[in-house]
Design an enzyme around this catalytic site. Structure first.
Site, short mmCIF file in Angstrom:
data_model
loop_
_atom_site.label_atom_id
_atom_site.label_comp_id
_atom_site.label_asym_id
_atom_site.label_seq_id
_atom_site.Cartn_x
_atom_site.Cartn_y
_atom_site.Cartn_z
N TYR A 200 0.81 -1.20 0.00
CA TYR A 200 0.00 0.00 0.00
C TYR A 200 0.85 1.27 0.00
O TYR A 200 0.74 2.09 -0.92
CB TYR A 200 -1.01 0.01 1.17
CG TYR A 200 -1.78 1.31 1.24
CD1 TYR A 200 -1.48 2.27 2.20
CD2 TYR A 200 -2.78 1.59 0.31
CE1 TYR A 200 -2.17 3.49 2.24
CE2 TYR A 200 -3.48 2.79 0.34
CZ TYR A 200 -3.15 3.73 1.31
OH TYR A 200 -3.83 4.95 1.33
N LYS A 204 1.28 4.00 -3.09
CA LYS A 204 0.92 5.43 -2.95
C LYS A 204 2.13 6.31 -3.26
O LYS A 204 2.00 7.37 -3.87
CB LYS A 204 0.38 5.70 -1.55
CG LYS A 204 -0.95 5.06 -1.22
CD LYS A 204 -2.07 5.49 -2.14
CE LYS A 204 -2.53 6.89 -1.89
NZ LYS A 204 -3.71 7.25 -2.73
N1 LIG Z 1 -8.84 6.53 4.84
C1 LIG Z 1 -7.73 7.16 5.22
O1 LIG Z 1 -7.41 7.27 6.41
C2 LIG Z 1 -6.83 7.74 4.18
C3 LIG Z 1 -7.08 7.60 2.81
N2 LIG Z 1 -6.21 8.18 1.91
C4 LIG Z 1 -6.45 8.09 0.46
O2 LIG Z 1 -7.73 8.67 0.19
C5 LIG Z 1 -8.31 8.03 -0.95
C6 LIG Z 1 -9.72 7.59 -0.61
O3 LIG Z 1 -9.60 6.71 0.46
P1 LIG Z 1 -10.88 6.22 1.27
O4 LIG Z 1 -12.03 7.13 0.97
O5 LIG Z 1 -10.47 6.01 2.69
O6 LIG Z 1 -11.12 4.78 0.62
P2 LIG Z 1 -12.45 4.11 0.07
O7 LIG Z 1 -12.11 2.71 -0.18
O8 LIG Z 1 -13.62 4.43 0.96
O9 LIG Z 1 -12.69 4.89 -1.30
C7 LIG Z 1 -12.00 4.54 -2.45
C8 LIG Z 1 -12.97 4.59 -3.61
O10 LIG Z 1 -12.26 4.23 -4.79
C9 LIG Z 1 -13.04 3.33 -5.53
N3 LIG Z 1 -12.21 2.44 -6.34
C10 LIG Z 1 -11.40 1.45 -5.91
N4 LIG Z 1 -10.84 0.84 -6.95
C11 LIG Z 1 -11.31 1.46 -8.07
C12 LIG Z 1 -11.10 1.28 -9.45
N5 LIG Z 1 -10.33 0.31 -9.91
N6 LIG Z 1 -11.74 2.09 -10.31
C13 LIG Z 1 -12.56 3.07 -9.86
N7 LIG Z 1 -12.82 3.30 -8.56
C14 LIG Z 1 -12.17 2.48 -7.69
C15 LIG Z 1 -13.80 2.51 -4.50
O11 LIG Z 1 -14.98 1.93 -5.07
C16 LIG Z 1 -14.11 3.56 -3.44
O12 LIG Z 1 -15.37 4.18 -3.68
C17 LIG Z 1 -7.38 6.88 -1.31
O13 LIG Z 1 -6.59 7.24 -2.41
C18 LIG Z 1 -6.50 6.69 -0.08
O14 LIG Z 1 -5.25 6.19 -0.42
C19 LIG Z 1 -5.11 8.87 2.32
C20 LIG Z 1 -4.83 9.02 3.65
C21 LIG Z 1 -5.66 8.47 4.67
C1 LIG Z 2 -2.61 -2.95 16.86
C2 LIG Z 2 -3.98 -2.47 16.59
C3 LIG Z 2 -4.96 -3.62 16.33
C4 LIG Z 2 -3.95 -1.50 15.41
C5 LIG Z 2 -5.31 -0.86 15.20
C6 LIG Z 2 -5.13 0.46 14.48
C7 LIG Z 2 -4.79 0.28 12.99
C8 LIG Z 2 -5.87 -0.53 12.27
C9 LIG Z 2 -4.62 1.71 12.40
C10 LIG Z 2 -3.46 2.46 13.09
C11 LIG Z 2 -2.90 3.46 12.08
C12 LIG Z 2 -3.87 3.34 10.90
C13 LIG Z 2 -3.36 3.81 9.54
C14 LIG Z 2 -2.93 5.28 9.56
O1 LIG Z 2 -4.02 6.11 9.97
C15 LIG Z 2 -2.43 5.73 8.20
C16 LIG Z 2 -3.27 5.30 7.04
C17 LIG Z 2 -3.21 6.04 5.90
C18 LIG Z 2 -3.89 5.65 4.70
O2 LIG Z 2 -3.64 6.18 3.63
C19 LIG Z 2 -4.84 4.51 4.72
C20 LIG Z 2 -5.20 4.05 6.11
C21 LIG Z 2 -3.97 3.98 7.06
C22 LIG Z 2 -3.01 2.96 6.55
C23 LIG Z 2 -4.51 3.64 8.49
C24 LIG Z 2 -5.04 2.19 8.52
C25 LIG Z 2 -5.44 1.70 9.93
C26 LIG Z 2 -4.27 1.85 10.91
C27 LIG Z 2 -3.15 0.95 10.54
#
Ligand SMILES: NC(=O)C1=CN([C@@H]2O[C@H](COP(=O)(O)OP(=O)(O)OC[C@H]3O[C@@H](n4cnc5c(N)ncnc54)[C@H](O)[C@@H]3O)[C@@H](O)[C@H]2O)C=CC1
Ligand SMILES: CC(C)CCC[C@@H](C)[C@H]1CC[C@H]2[C@@H]3[C@H](O)CC4=CC(=O)CC[C@]4(C)[C@H]3CC[C@]12C
Length: 410
Positions: A200, A204
């Site tokens: 992952y 990214k």
């Molecule tokens: N959730 C978090 O804590 C964080 C997320 N991000 C980034 O933010 C973005 C969104 O993440 P989330 O909303 O948490 O994830 P999510 O899984 O809820 O949203 C991702 C969306 O992308 C779509 N998707 C996946 N594969 C696809 C494909 N092949 N074609 C078209 N659409 C596709 C999924 O259907 C989903 O709606 C990602 O790029 C992730 O890396 C960055 C930092 C933290």
């Molecule tokens: C030891 C415990 C069971 C751990 C529970 C917490 C973990 C599931 C989460 C702790 C840190 C999170 C990640 C962090 O917030 C950074 C992230 C950035 C992203 O782009 C995607 C999500 C994630 C990797 C996030 C995922 C859950 C944790 C590992």
């Protein structure tokens, strides 16, 4: 124009080539009350509606907030294209306002589908991605979606003449790294050895690098492509699946969650509404300040407090009746590592029969146990970003969402 400095804005490294890496380099519906009904909350303005935006991953956790925030706060929006592998039924409710909302079911790994969706758009916000650190998807699939998918978006912009591309990167592009180095109140220029092994963060980092390197490329029509990347820390808020998982785990354990990570290990978190707002703002300002912002990375931040991942979650789960047992981990770290390794082994053994993907695995344990917090104002300096939602507001909205989950309201 280039990075403000080296350090955390530098290039991430992937150790070895994780299996599957290509040889070449490489809520919804009414639950988001803060925007009210979209029609009622539509951005009204004297500005001319002339811009076409495309949001990839627009039906995801972050994507949906970006879509709704654009409809409410981008007054120049003429058409909003929502591109996703899985379209949400809630999109239908968005079609009653002055903005044309076009739902496009598509796959970013399919170049022709991406090109068709991008053609004619002024701005692309690329959030689509496979966010998997639990072993649900294969390394190959993670690369296919996160790296190849991003390549397809970049090439579609170049071929069709779309000039502005915002990429949703991640803190994970920087760290925590495989050496467990803490990143304490760091910023985009803090020196840090961004070395990774997990698919992952590697994917990214590669995708972010591709986006930043594409800045300045000539698109169809001869003008330069302007790109930037936003790096959210752990996003929380309405629709966060991992928060939902913690809540259900607590309910199964009689209202208790057992601390596994020391309270002193702080992890940066940011409210999804503020991340969405930053996407909207950066997409707007990128068009005016291309020379300053093009090719830049920006951490997403707000006033959310610095706490351990588990203590931060309890800000929302506590008011919903859960309790975090003990002020220090009950289980010694070496035993947690053993349990995490057993989970990984079980996942591998069971894979032919079922998907076993618990929260605890060697990667999540390492990440959770390594402090990673940011303290920066680069987004404020470059494009005037200020969080739209205070910490109190973000907390209240997230608590309401948890309480509304499966009728847990108190
Ligand atoms: N959730 C978090 O804590 C964080 C997320 N991000 C980034 O933010 C973005 C969104 O993440 P989330 O909303 O948490 O994830 P999510 O899984 O809820 O949203 C991702 C969306 O992308 C779509 N998707 C996946 N594969 C696809 C494909 N092949 N074609 C078209 N659409 C596709 C999924 O259907 C989903 O709606 C990602 O790029 C992730 O890396 C960055 C930092 C933290
Ligand atoms: C030891 C415990 C069971 C751990 C529970 C917490 C973990 C599931 C989460 C702790 C840190 C999170 C990640 C962090 O917030 C950074 C992230 C950035 C992203 O782009 C995607 C999500 C994630 C990797 C996030 C995922 C859950 C944790 C590992």
């Amino acid at each position: 124009m280039g990075q403000e400095g080296g350090g955390a804005s530098g290039r991430g490294r992937c150790v070895g080539r994780p299996a599957g890496a290509p040889k070449e380099d490489g809520p919804s519906g009414g639950q988001f009350e803060y925007l009210g009904t979209v029609a009622a909350g539509m951005a009204d303005s004297t500005e001319v509606r002339e811009l076409v935006y495309l949001v990839t991953g627009g039906c995801g956790f972050l994507g949906e907030h970006v879509v709704r925030m654009l409809l409410q706060r981008e007054p120049r929006l003429l058409e909003l294209r929502v591109f996703d592998l899985h379209l949400g039924a809630w999109l239908e409710e968005l079609k009653t306002g002055p903005v044309q909302v076009t739902a496009i079911q598509g796959d970013v790994t399919q170049a022709h589908e991406v090109a068709a969706a991008v053609a004619g758009a002024h701005v692309v916000i690329h959030t689509a991605g496979l966010v998997d650190v639990f072993g649900r998807a294969s390394p190959e699939t993670i690369y296919e979606v996160n790296v190849q998918g991003t390549k397809n978006v970049i090439e579609a912009c170049v071929q069709t003449g779309t000039r502005f591309l915002v990429y949703t990167s991640s803190m994970e592009v920087v760290g925590p790294n495989i050496k467990g180095h803490h990143f304490y109140r760091g910023n985009e220029d803090t020196p840090y050895e961004a070395v990774h092994r997990h698919p992952y963060p590697c994917s990214k980092a590669q995708a972010e690098r591709l986006v930043l390197e594409a800045n300045g490329r000539k698109v169809h029509g001869g003008l330069p492509l302007v790109t930037c990347a936003l790096r959210p820390t752990g996003i929380y808020g309405e629709g966060h699946q991992i928060m939902r998982d913690f809540y259900h785990q607590g309910l199964r354990l009689g209202g208790r969650l057992f601390r596994t990570i020391p309270a002193s290990v702080e992890h940066g978190r940011v409210y999804v509404g503020n991340v969405a707002w930053m996407h909207v703002l950066v997409a707007r300002e990128l068009q005016q300040r291309a020379a300053l912002m093009g090719g830049q990375v920006y951490f997403c931040y707000d006033q959310s407090p610095y706490k351990s991942y588990e203590d931060f979650n309890m800000e929302f789960l506590g008011p919903c009746g859960l309790r975090l047992v003990e002020t220090r981990p009950l289980v010694p770290y070496w035993l947690l590592m053993l349990l995490a390794a057993l989970n990984a082994l079980l996942q591998w053994l069971l894979r032919p029969l079922l998907l076993y993907a618990p929260l605890l695995n060697p990667y999540t344990l390492a990440v959770a146990n390594t402090a990673f917090t940011v303290n920066t104002d680069k987004a404020q300096r470059h494009f005037g970003y200020e969080p739209l939602f205070s910490w109190e507001d973000s907390r209240t909205r997230t608590i309401r969402w948890v309480q509304a989950m499966e009728g847990s309201a108190r």
